[in-house]
Design a protein around this motif. Sequence first.
Motif, PDB file in Angstrom:
ATOM      1  N   ALA A 101      -2.830  10.384   2.762  1.00 43.05           N
ATOM      2  CA  ALA A 101      -3.152   9.058   2.222  1.00 43.05           C
ATOM      3  C   ALA A 101      -2.044   8.584   1.293  1.00 43.05           C
ATOM      4  O   ALA A 101      -1.674   7.411   1.294  1.00 43.05           O
ATOM      5  CB  ALA A 101      -4.488   9.101   1.486  1.00 43.05           C
ATOM      6  N   GLY A 102      -1.516   9.507   0.492  1.00 39.96           N
ATOM      7  CA  GLY A 102      -0.419   9.126  -0.389  1.00 39.96           C
ATOM      8  C   GLY A 102       0.787   8.644   0.405  1.00 39.96           C
ATOM      9  O   GLY A 102       1.396   7.630   0.083  1.00 39.96           O
ATOM     10  N   LEU A 103       1.130   9.376   1.471  1.00 40.07           N
ATOM     11  CA  LEU A 103       2.253   8.956   2.308  1.00 40.07           C
ATOM     12  C   LEU A 103       1.979   7.597   2.934  1.00 40.07           C
ATOM     13  O   LEU A 103       2.863   6.737   3.021  1.00 40.07           O
ATOM     14  CB  LEU A 103       2.488   9.975   3.415  1.00 40.07           C
ATOM     15  N   ALA A 104       0.737   7.415   3.388  1.00 40.84           N
ATOM     16  CA  ALA A 104       0.390   6.137   4.009  1.00 40.84           C
ATOM     17  C   ALA A 104       0.536   5.000   3.010  1.00 40.84           C
ATOM     18  O   ALA A 104       1.000   3.908   3.359  1.00 40.84           O
ATOM     19  CB  ALA A 104      -1.029   6.191   4.545  1.00 40.84           C
ATOM     20  N   MET A 105       0.173   5.251   1.761  1.00 44.56           N
ATOM     21  CA  MET A 105       0.306   4.192   0.751  1.00 44.56           C
ATOM     22  C   MET A 105       1.767   3.857   0.515  1.00 44.56           C
ATOM     23  O   MET A 105       2.136   2.709   0.321  1.00 44.56           O
ATOM     24  CB  MET A 105      -0.335   4.636  -0.565  1.00 44.56           C
ATOM     25  N   LEU A 106       2.617   4.886   0.550  1.00 45.47           N
ATOM     26  CA  LEU A 106       4.039   4.617   0.329  1.00 45.47           C
ATOM     27  C   LEU A 106       4.616   3.782   1.463  1.00 45.47           C
ATOM     28  O   LEU A 106       5.479   2.936   1.258  1.00 45.47           O
ATOM     29  CB  LEU A 106       4.811   5.927   0.235  1.00 45.47           C
ATOM     30  N   GLY A 107       4.118   4.036   2.695  1.00 43.29           N
ATOM     31  CA  GLY A 107       4.701   3.361   3.836  1.00 43.29           C
ATOM     32  C   GLY A 107       4.041   2.046   4.165  1.00 43.29           C
ATOM     33  O   GLY A 107       4.497   1.345   5.054  1.00 43.29           O
ATOM     34  N   SER A 108       2.981   1.701   3.455  1.00 41.69           N
ATOM     35  CA  SER A 108       2.252   0.500   3.817  1.00 41.69           C
ATOM     36  C   SER A 108       2.771  -0.671   3.021  1.00 41.69           C
ATOM     37  O   SER A 108       3.025  -0.558   1.832  1.00 41.69           O
ATOM     38  CB  SER A 108       0.764   0.710   3.536  1.00 41.69           C
ATOM     39  N   SER A 109       2.919  -1.795   3.700  1.00 41.81           N
ATOM     40  CA  SER A 109       3.318  -2.982   2.961  1.00 41.81           C
ATOM     41  C   SER A 109       2.225  -4.030   2.982  1.00 41.81           C
ATOM     42  O   SER A 109       2.368  -5.092   2.402  1.00 41.81           O
ATOM     43  CB  SER A 109       4.608  -3.557   3.540  1.00 41.81           C
ATOM     44  N   ARG A 110       1.108  -3.737   3.650  1.00 39.55           N
ATOM     45  CA  ARG A 110      -0.003  -4.682   3.666  1.00 39.55           C
ATOM     46  C   ARG A 110      -0.944  -4.321   2.536  1.00 39.55           C
ATOM     47  O   ARG A 110      -1.362  -3.166   2.399  1.00 39.55           O
ATOM     48  CB  ARG A 110      -0.724  -4.614   4.998  1.00 39.55           C
ATOM     49  N   LEU A 111      -1.301  -5.310   1.726  1.00 41.36           N
ATOM     50  CA  LEU A 111      -2.125  -5.044   0.550  1.00 41.36           C
ATOM     51  C   LEU A 111      -3.503  -4.556   0.942  1.00 41.36           C
ATOM     52  O   LEU A 111      -4.079  -3.681   0.294  1.00 41.36           O
ATOM     53  CB  LEU A 111      -2.228  -6.309  -0.303  1.00 41.36           C
ATOM     54  N   GLU A 112      -4.068  -5.110   2.036  1.00 43.88           N
ATOM     55  CA  GLU A 112      -5.404  -4.673   2.452  1.00 43.88           C
ATOM     56  C   GLU A 112      -5.371  -3.196   2.829  1.00 43.88           C
ATOM     57  O   GLU A 112      -6.289  -2.431   2.517  1.00 43.88           O
ATOM     58  CB  GLU A 112      -5.859  -5.536   3.629  1.00 43.88           C
TER      59      GLU A 112
END
Lengths: 480, 304, 218
Positions: free
Chosen positions: C15-26
């Motif tokens: 989840a942490g990695l996904a947050m780093l790679g995500s640029s969509r706020l939702e």
Amino acid sequence: MTAALVIAPLALAAAAFAAPAAVSRALVLAGAVGQVALTAAAWIARPGPAWGGWIAADDVALPIVAATAAVFLAAALRHVFAPRAGREHDLPAPAAAGCLLAMLGAMTLAVLSRHFGLLWIAVEATTLAGAPLIYLHRNPRALEATWKYLLLCSVGVALALLGVYLLAAAAEAPAAEGGPVALTVEALRQAGGGLKTPWLKAAFVFFLVGFGTKMGLAPMHTWLPDAHSEAPSAVSALLSGAMLNVAFVALLRVHQVCAAAGLGAFSGGLLAGFGLLSVGIAALFLLGATDYKRMLAYSSIEHMGLLALGLGAGAAGVAASLFHAVNHSLTKCALFLAAGRILDATGTKRIAEARGLSRAMPATSAVWLVGLFAISGAPPFGAFFSELKIFQAVFQVGRWGMGLAALLLLAAAFAGVARAGLRMTANGSAADASAPNGRRLSPWADLAPAIALLAVAALLGLRLPAFLSGAFGAAAGVLP
Amino acid sequence: MNPGWLNVAAGLLLAPLLFGVIARVKALFAGRRGMPLLQPYFDLAKLLRKGAVYSTTTTAVFRLGPAVGAACAALTLAFLPLAGAPAPFGFSGDAVLVLYVLALGRFATIVSALDTGSAFEGMGASREAAFSALAEPALLVGLAALARAAGGNSLAALLGEPTAALWTTRPEIPALLALAFFGVLLAENARIPVDDPNTHLELTMIHEVMVLDHSGPDFGLIEYGAALKLWATGLFVVGLLPIRAGSVPLQLAAGIGAQFLLAAAIGAVESTLARLRLNRIPQLFVGAGALAALSFLMTLWRSP
Amino acid sequence: MTPWADVLLMVLLLAGLAMLGSSRLEGLVRWMSLQGFLVAALPLALHGTTAASAEEWGLALVTAAIKGALFPVLIRQALRKTHAQRELEPYVGPNASVLIGMVAMGAFFWIGARLPLPPAARDALAAPAGLFTLWTGLFLICARRKAITQVIGFVTLENGVYVLGAALVREAPGLIELGILLDIFAGVFIMAIVLFHINREFGDSDASRLDQLKDIPA
């Protein structure tokens, strides 16, 4: 009675949120006066610990609680009697009153708290209660200051939470001794060398970074000039005069624990280092100050640096720092009240534009100038003696280089502050110092309290009352 | 006879069927009946009967490209185990050989695309080269993780018995790697979300546009080579799964079944996801690489 | 320590990695919500559900409700008011963030292997996962432009601290845990209100616009 010091303001805060505007303002005043009365009673009666030993009015807490109560009373007077014209978009009065009283209660709780978990909760509560107050006057600059304050202080306090957990890890005694050590100052000091040193060191570092952010130690100080200068003067006085002390007490408590465990040199060294850095950075910005409220904020950073320097200088240093904290609170509050009057009259926060004060507002200008000298350590004010004692302690511990550097930086800071103060008061004519619709409070609302605070500060310098010197001396005993 | 040759034979024969399975699954999702499962074979037969047209701007490279591509893909089958059943050849470090043979096939396709001198093919070639370069680290780090965890560095060991044993002791390692390799598979074989095989807009193509100018038997070889490549990269994923059957024929059957299940999964993914914007495709590779790297970190972490 | 702990912590890392790679706020809000649920369940997973007292169950439920359900609601409210969809032009882009995150993860695995944790947490991924989540929170605060992302980063930071706390401390007085939780809730609540004001004042929640206050040389 110890609990009453906390419960009274918090209960009044709850009432103030629900009350109509005028009643809430009265509640603020009532809370302020009540807190002063309760504190005086506590000094006389010296009650014991409450809540299972989790809060106690000891020799470290009482002077700070007293200073907080005094500062709050002065700030409350200014806040309540502030002119309400043109302030329709402000934070509604019940909310402001509730936040003020909640902040008082939380600050008192944090200072009285002996349990580190409770201490953390109270410190975070002060951060949260202060945020709406900075944004009291609803302008964009204040909003920016509020955001920086909220985010930085919350992040810092979150890191301090990790420090609390690490402290708990240090206190996990081996199974043979039966159960982990409670997270109260007494229990941890008693455990002493039984605490696991690596965890304790890590805990101290996180505490220093976390609560150092709250205290305004460099390099975590960046929120302080913005927040303390953009807030209304009453709130600035509270922030500088009371909230910074809360973080100071927190650091003192954890330093106590480290000293009892034999890590006194480690924690003291770190404290002294951060303290010197703060004094340095503050002196740098004070030399080039262009905004007088920001100047006061940087002066707060400088004094917090001095407090940290003193904390790291052994038992005598702790006593001197405590004394200096009280002096700084009283003097800084007076200065912010005077700054508030100057802002009301001139409508500007820039030093270059607020001139001719000695002709336009002689009393205020006198208070301003005297206050600036007092905060820079001029006798006969208390700050002179407390700073002297701090430096005595620093040299006694052998930190000659640091002490000399700090002295030089203080001299530079004084130069900057004096220049600003003289520019504001001496130059210009009376016409410079009146804004088109300058509104000023009645002098009794903020000038009289400011003079009173300065007088007390002078009194503390001239003749330290026995009960205070006793408290400071006993506070020196907190370090082994 | 080395039973490994059965693997190779299975791959050579059944690879085009994978395309049929994928198309059928996509049709099912869309509510259609879809083309017959054996349609890819009929297409290949049709293409072999046709004549080829060569542009005057092309050279011998263009004529060689399809053959080299298909040959490389077929060569890898000789080294890749089919879900535990070992391949005919193997030596320490043959994983690197397989990766580079696949890269050679890709190079042949790219070069023959550039040989045509057409702008579309050049665009496709550059995109293909860029995305393949990004996909390689994920594969290499994943193989490194396997080598550390399973011991040994021949593909027979990496995708064979020791890896299956990992599922009982350190299941997170093969699980993460399966996800990472699946991502690489989608990238290498030009499936959604990296590339849409059914698009007819050249500017949105990556792989399809590279083979626009091939015709007749050459195109047949290209299609067959793509099927073999899908089979081969599928073996990387299927080799991670703990498929165990008693005897050799059962193992073979299980492996083939797993390959078709994987094809069905690809069909499902293609039906549910949309093609990513071109500038977001590197994020997919970074994600796959991160999964592979995390798996590698887990091999360094002490076991519970 | 149950095997569930490792699964939980692995998903936390992802989840942490996904947050780093995500640029969509939702997407960020959804991952943050997932983190909240994982973090709430962690103490039970670490110390075993049979040995857990009613207090621990209660605390886990309250934590899950606040961190998993309430925080996303608060932040989505703030999102709706600002009509923000994506993190455009962050200081550090998603690819670079994930790559830096992998390096940081490697470092935290290295540190975590060397920490003398109490026995329950020693072999779990608790130390690396907690440190990585904490670092991810700090990174999001520093490397992203929007103020909303900074609030999400703050919550992530707190989640990381909570994970480390669960690993380090066996029993904390329930009152203290509850107090901490309520404090953090109040913090996010107030941040959401300030966000609303920022959006009203500046038109969007781009924190890089908050640069008016500075020390101008005389």
